[in-house]
Design a protein around this motif. Sequence first.
Motif, PDB file in Angstrom:
ATOM      1  N   ARG A 149      68.975 -45.037  49.681  1.00 40.93           N
ATOM      2  CA  ARG A 149      67.933 -45.656  48.855  1.00 40.93           C
ATOM      3  C   ARG A 149      66.689 -45.900  49.712  1.00 40.93           C
ATOM      4  O   ARG A 149      66.691 -46.741  50.610  1.00 40.93           O
ATOM      5  CB  ARG A 149      68.425 -46.978  48.272  1.00 40.93           C
ATOM      6  N   PRO A 150      65.609 -45.167  49.460  1.00 41.45           N
ATOM      7  CA  PRO A 150      64.408 -45.327  50.289  1.00 41.45           C
ATOM      8  C   PRO A 150      63.809 -46.728  50.208  1.00 41.45           C
ATOM      9  O   PRO A 150      63.207 -47.206  51.168  1.00 41.45           O
ATOM     10  CB  PRO A 150      63.443 -44.274  49.734  1.00 41.45           C
ATOM     11  N   GLU A 151      63.988 -47.404  49.059  1.00 42.66           N
ATOM     12  CA  GLU A 151      63.410 -48.734  48.932  1.00 42.66           C
ATOM     13  C   GLU A 151      64.115 -49.739  49.848  1.00 42.66           C
ATOM     14  O   GLU A 151      63.475 -50.635  50.412  1.00 42.66           O
ATOM     15  CB  GLU A 151      63.441 -49.216  47.466  1.00 42.66           C
ATOM     16  N   LEU A 152      65.432 -49.584  50.031  1.00 41.11           N
ATOM     17  CA  LEU A 152      66.133 -50.466  50.964  1.00 41.11           C
ATOM     18  C   LEU A 152      65.719 -50.157  52.397  1.00 41.11           C
ATOM     19  O   LEU A 152      65.456 -51.066  53.185  1.00 41.11           O
ATOM     20  CB  LEU A 152      67.648 -50.317  50.811  1.00 41.11           C
ATOM     21  N   ARG A 153      65.655 -48.884  52.726  1.00 41.56           N
ATOM     22  CA  ARG A 153      65.216 -48.472  54.067  1.00 41.56           C
ATOM     23  C   ARG A 153      63.829 -49.026  54.373  1.00 41.56           C
ATOM     24  O   ARG A 153      63.563 -49.523  55.473  1.00 41.56           O
ATOM     25  CB  ARG A 153      65.231 -46.950  54.151  1.00 41.56           C
ATOM     26  N   SER A 154      62.944 -48.971  53.390  1.00 40.23           N
ATOM     27  CA  SER A 154      61.584 -49.474  53.574  1.00 40.23           C
ATOM     28  C   SER A 154      61.568 -50.984  53.771  1.00 40.23           C
ATOM     29  O   SER A 154      60.893 -51.502  54.673  1.00 40.23           O
ATOM     30  CB  SER A 154      60.732 -49.106  52.359  1.00 40.23           C
ATOM     31  N   ARG A 155      62.331 -51.718  52.942  1.00 43.35           N
ATOM     32  CA  ARG A 155      62.374 -53.175  53.058  1.00 43.35           C
ATOM     33  C   ARG A 155      62.877 -53.605  54.438  1.00 43.35           C
ATOM     34  O   ARG A 155      62.331 -54.509  55.060  1.00 43.35           O
ATOM     35  CB  ARG A 155      63.276 -53.775  51.976  1.00 43.35           C
ATOM     36  N   LEU A 156      63.954 -52.981  54.885  1.00 44.28           N
ATOM     37  CA  LEU A 156      64.520 -53.367  56.180  1.00 44.28           C
ATOM     38  C   LEU A 156      63.530 -53.108  57.308  1.00 44.28           C
ATOM     39  O   LEU A 156      63.508 -53.828  58.303  1.00 44.28           O
ATOM     40  CB  LEU A 156      65.825 -52.605  56.423  1.00 44.28           C
ATOM     41  N   GLY A 157      62.705 -52.089  57.153  1.00 43.20           N
ATOM     42  CA  GLY A 157      61.701 -51.789  58.166  1.00 43.20           C
ATOM     43  C   GLY A 157      60.520 -52.736  58.152  1.00 43.20           C
ATOM     44  O   GLY A 157      59.746 -52.774  59.114  1.00 43.20           O
ATOM     45  N   TRP A 158      60.356 -53.514  57.064  1.00 40.13           N
ATOM     46  CA  TRP A 158      59.257 -54.473  56.988  1.00 40.13           C
ATOM     47  C   TRP A 158      59.447 -55.629  57.973  1.00 40.13           C
ATOM     48  O   TRP A 158      58.475 -56.228  58.428  1.00 40.13           O
ATOM     49  CB  TRP A 158      59.172 -55.079  55.584  1.00 40.13           C
ATOM     50  N   GLY A 159      60.684 -55.966  58.254  1.00 36.20           N
ATOM     51  CA  GLY A 159      60.957 -57.111  59.118  1.00 36.20           C
ATOM     52  C   GLY A 159      60.875 -56.742  60.589  1.00 36.20           C
ATOM     53  O   GLY A 159      60.357 -55.683  60.970  1.00 36.20           O
TER      54      GLY A 159
END
Length: 239
Positions: A149-159
């Motif tokens: 899921r790209p949206e989960l990958r993106s969220r985790l990279g925000w932190g």
Amino acid sequence: MLSAQQPLALRLRADQTFDNFIGPPGSGGARARQLAQALACGRERTPLYLWGPPASGKTHLLHAALTVAQAHEQRGAYLPLRELGAAGTVQAVGAYEQFDLVCVDDLDAVAGDEPAELALFHLYDRLRAGGGRLIVTASATPTALGLRRPELRSRLGWGVVCHLEPLGDTDKRVLLLRRSAEQGLTLTEPVADYLLRHHSRDLRDLLGTLDRLERATLAAQRHPTLPFVRELLADADAP
């Protein structure tokens, strides 16, 4: 379905604290410890992603953070994804959206399972919207973990993403001596060196041997001398 309190009650370890966390000099361990402590007591809200090999201290920092959160009367929860599995993760995460601090361990266990990944994505967003904080552990970075899921990958990279490295022999020696002192064992430096030279260097195995040594010395009413340790390990290795 697991209750919201069950994983914390089962898994929280009082012997894993920020004070006794040891990381290799120059590694991301010091920064990870600082950020996890700030998240635990509510001084920080930016999600923290800890990645590294086994025995690098990831789970230790989660337990330490939950201990501090509890001391600050914050509601904390531990999600052991390897224990829950993908289906259990989907069922359980909804119970954690109102917690102050959620510690998600072993993201690898559900990487590639789209329903579990989507459930964790929604947990991430709802925690953030409600003022909750999140710490996640895995063996690789969000981009290298195999998430679908790209949206989960993106969220985790925000932190904040911190790399933890396993301890070298010098740091393991320090840990053995410190842990033995906490357990009331008078472990000498030669004995610690012997364990490192002649036993598994895996940190879990070493600490397991230390626990076995504590029980053996109590049962025999003996000090953990080098001959006694040699005898104990020889008996354990015997067929």
